[in-house]
Design a protein around this motif. Structure first.
Motif, PDB file in Angstrom:
ATOM      1  N   LYS A 107       0.815  -1.228   0.000  1.00 21.80           N
ATOM      2  CA  LYS A 107       0.000   0.000   0.000  1.00 21.80           C
ATOM      3  C   LYS A 107       0.837   1.262   0.000  1.00 21.80           C
ATOM      4  CE  LYS A 107       0.384  -2.019   4.064  1.00 21.80           C
ATOM      5  NZ  LYS A 107      -0.006  -3.103   4.897  1.00 21.80           N
ATOM      6  N   THR A 163      -3.781  -3.693  13.064  1.00 22.99           N
ATOM      7  CA  THR A 163      -2.947  -3.533  14.269  1.00 22.99           C
ATOM      8  C   THR A 163      -3.563  -2.522  15.225  1.00 22.99           C
ATOM      9  OG1 THR A 163      -0.990  -4.048  12.967  1.00 22.99           O
ATOM     10  CG2 THR A 163      -0.630  -2.881  15.047  1.00 22.99           C
ATOM     11  N   GLU A 192       3.278  -3.805  10.740  1.00 20.73           N
ATOM     12  CA  GLU A 192       4.331  -3.632   9.747  1.00 20.73           C
ATOM     13  C   GLU A 192       5.682  -3.838  10.421  1.00 20.73           C
ATOM     14  OE1 GLU A 192       3.475  -2.935   6.424  1.00 20.73           O
ATOM     15  OE2 GLU A 192       1.588  -3.435   7.359  1.00 20.73           O
TER      16      GLU A 192
HETATM   17  N1  HSE Z   1      -0.066  -3.667   9.337  1.00 20.17           N
HETATM   18  C1  HSE Z   1      -1.248  -3.796   8.565  1.00 20.17           C
HETATM   19  C2  HSE Z   1      -2.439  -3.794   9.502  1.00 20.17           C
HETATM   20  C3  HSE Z   1      -1.192  -5.076   7.785  1.00 20.17           C
HETATM   21  O1  HSE Z   1      -2.244  -3.946  10.708  1.00 20.17           O
HETATM   22  O2  HSE Z   1      -3.566  -3.600   9.054  1.00 20.17           O
HETATM   23  C4  HSE Z   1      -2.264  -5.212   6.747  1.00 20.17           C
HETATM   24  O3  HSE Z   1      -2.165  -4.240   5.759  1.00 20.17           O
END
Ligand code: HSE
Length: 441
Positions: A107, A163, A192
């Motif tokens: 993204k 998250t 991430e």
């Molecule tokens: N780090 C991202 C989240 C992963 O927590 O949504 C999915 O795009």
């Protein structure tokens, strides 16, 4: 099936890459039966070919250089799951130039370079797929591009960072601290590599830009959008929210202001009424409410992060890319179709608000705040206060909550600035937007 098997090059064998590889192996028969197209993973590019992995993989497949995928004339489709933007940008660009359809879940890459990459995809007539870039396993990208294609999208509102939703849910339901909840989200593979973007709202903002691009036909730049993260959400605000009939969610809101040809695009922790389904989305789950002029309100719900849900989205795209390879005259990727939209300045965006002041518990404080708000023409719909407590320096204090009628953000900021000079009123109130997500969008 006697035709030549399509050859897949996979770049990246982290959490999602591993899920993709495992699923392509485990559900191969199902996939081949459903598409009628035989395939195999020919090469897998990884940073370190000697690292011990959680997945069983023939070492012959591994290479430390993604160019081996792009330059291999036998590889038909490239999956980019290396993350980051610099290297991934080069990889996607070179794969498209080599006329290999690309599937990515990146993204940040699309938010930054989407405009350029989609132009290249159109020029080279080579599709770029990105279902996994937003909403994990939720098929929102295809839905916006295909199933909802006849709709002018009035509004999109959603929870699109797993998250932060996991952290907020743990804080609200289990009283877990922010740090503990973040560590658990990292262990579960939701966050991430650098979780700053999850927590500060930018991961959700990148995804919101992708949704806006699909809904309104043109890539948008991340500059000048309003993004706040969950760092300042406190248990105190959760308590007040509950009593007032709300939950606090990191929400993206995208709204088209047709009369100005402008888009409102915001990311911030917001109050969502208990009556709305988005307030009941917990843990790693995401939900996206799309309001179209023909379909009305639709809500997409599912796991927004994690190995297998994201792998499911990636593989959906791989199957579309395989169909493109078999029918190259048909390009089912994204085609920009409108001119650039401007962004509505944040100061002009209008919602009701919750504002919590920490104040000295003495006569006249409520009157002072109410008078200052009135001076800026901001109406009050309700107030609430906490029990009095001693602040450690001998002064009695309390929390005072004001629920405010809808007004422009800029006006509220002016009123709050004016209140800073008043003695006994803490200078940094907690401010949340209250999102009214009614049927009329
Ligand atoms: N780090 C991202 C989240 C992963 O927590 O949504 C999915 O795009």
């Amino acid at each position: 099936m006697s035709e030549r098997a399509l050859q897949i090059g996979l770049a990246g064998l982290g959490t999602v890459g591993t899920g993709v590889y495992e699923t392509l192996c485990r559900n191969r028969e199902l996939l081949q039966a459903r598409t009628g197209i035989p395939f195999r993973v020919k090469r897998v590019a990884v940073r370190d070919i000697h690292r011990k992995r959680d997945v069983e993989i023939d070492p012959e497949l591994l290479t430390a250089d993604w160019r081996d995928l792009v330059e291999d004339p036998e590889i038909d489709i490239v999956i980019e799951l290396i993350g980051g933007t610099e290297e991934a940008h080069r990889l996607v660009e070179e794969a498209l130039r080599a006329h290999k359809p690309v599937v990515t879940g990146n993204k940040a890459l699309l938010a930054e370079f989407g405009g350029e990459l989609f132009r290249l995809s159109a020029e080279t007539k080579t599709p770029l797929y990105f279902e996994a870039s937003c909403g994990g396993g939720i098929p929102i990208i295809q839905s916006l591009q295909s199933s909802l294609v006849c709709n002018y999208v009035r509004r999109i509102a959603g929870i699109i960072n797993g998250t932060s939703n996991y952290i907020l849910s743990s804080m609200e339901r289990k009283g877990v601290s922010f740090e503990e909840a973040l560590a658990a989200a990292q262990r579960k593979g939701y966050a991430e590599a650098d979780p700053t973007l999850d927590v500060n709202g930018w991961d959700a903002a990148h995804k919101a830009l992708i949704l806006a691009m699909l809904a309104y036909g043109t890539p948008l730049s991340p500059e000048n959008i309003s993004v706040y993260g969950i760092e300042r959400v406190t248990p105190t605000d959760f308590r007040f929210a509950r009593e007032l009939g709300y939950n606090i969610k990191l929400l993206v809101v995208i709204r088209h202001h047709g009369e100005r040809n402008a888009l409102e695009l915001r990311v911030q922790p917001s109050f969502v009424s208990h009556k709305h389904m988005l307030s009941n989305v917990y843990g790693v789950f995401n939900a996206i409410a799309v309001h179209g002029d023909i379909v009305g309100e639709t809500i997409f719900y599912g796991r927004g992060a994690g190995k297998n849900p994201t792998a499911s989205a990636v593989i959906g795209d791989v199957m579309l890319a395989m169909r493109d390879c078999r029918h190259p005259e048909h390009h089912s990727g994204f085609h920009p179709y409108t001119k650039q939209l401007s962004l509505l300045p944040q100061e002009e965006t209008v919602t009701p608000y919750y504002v919590r002041f920490h104040v000295a518990d003495k006569p006249g404080v409520i009157a002072t705040i109410a008078a200052e708000l009135a001076r800026y023409d901001i109406g009050i719909s309700g107030t609430m206060s906490s029990a009095r407590r001693e602040d450690g320096e001998g002064e009695d204090t309390c929390d005072l909550v004001f629920m405010l009628h809808a007004c422009p953000w800029g006006k509220l900021c002016e009123a709050l600035r004016a209140l800073r000079v008043h003695e006994g009123i803490g200078p940094h109130p907690a401010v949340f937007r209250i999102e009214t997500l009614n049927e009329e969008a």
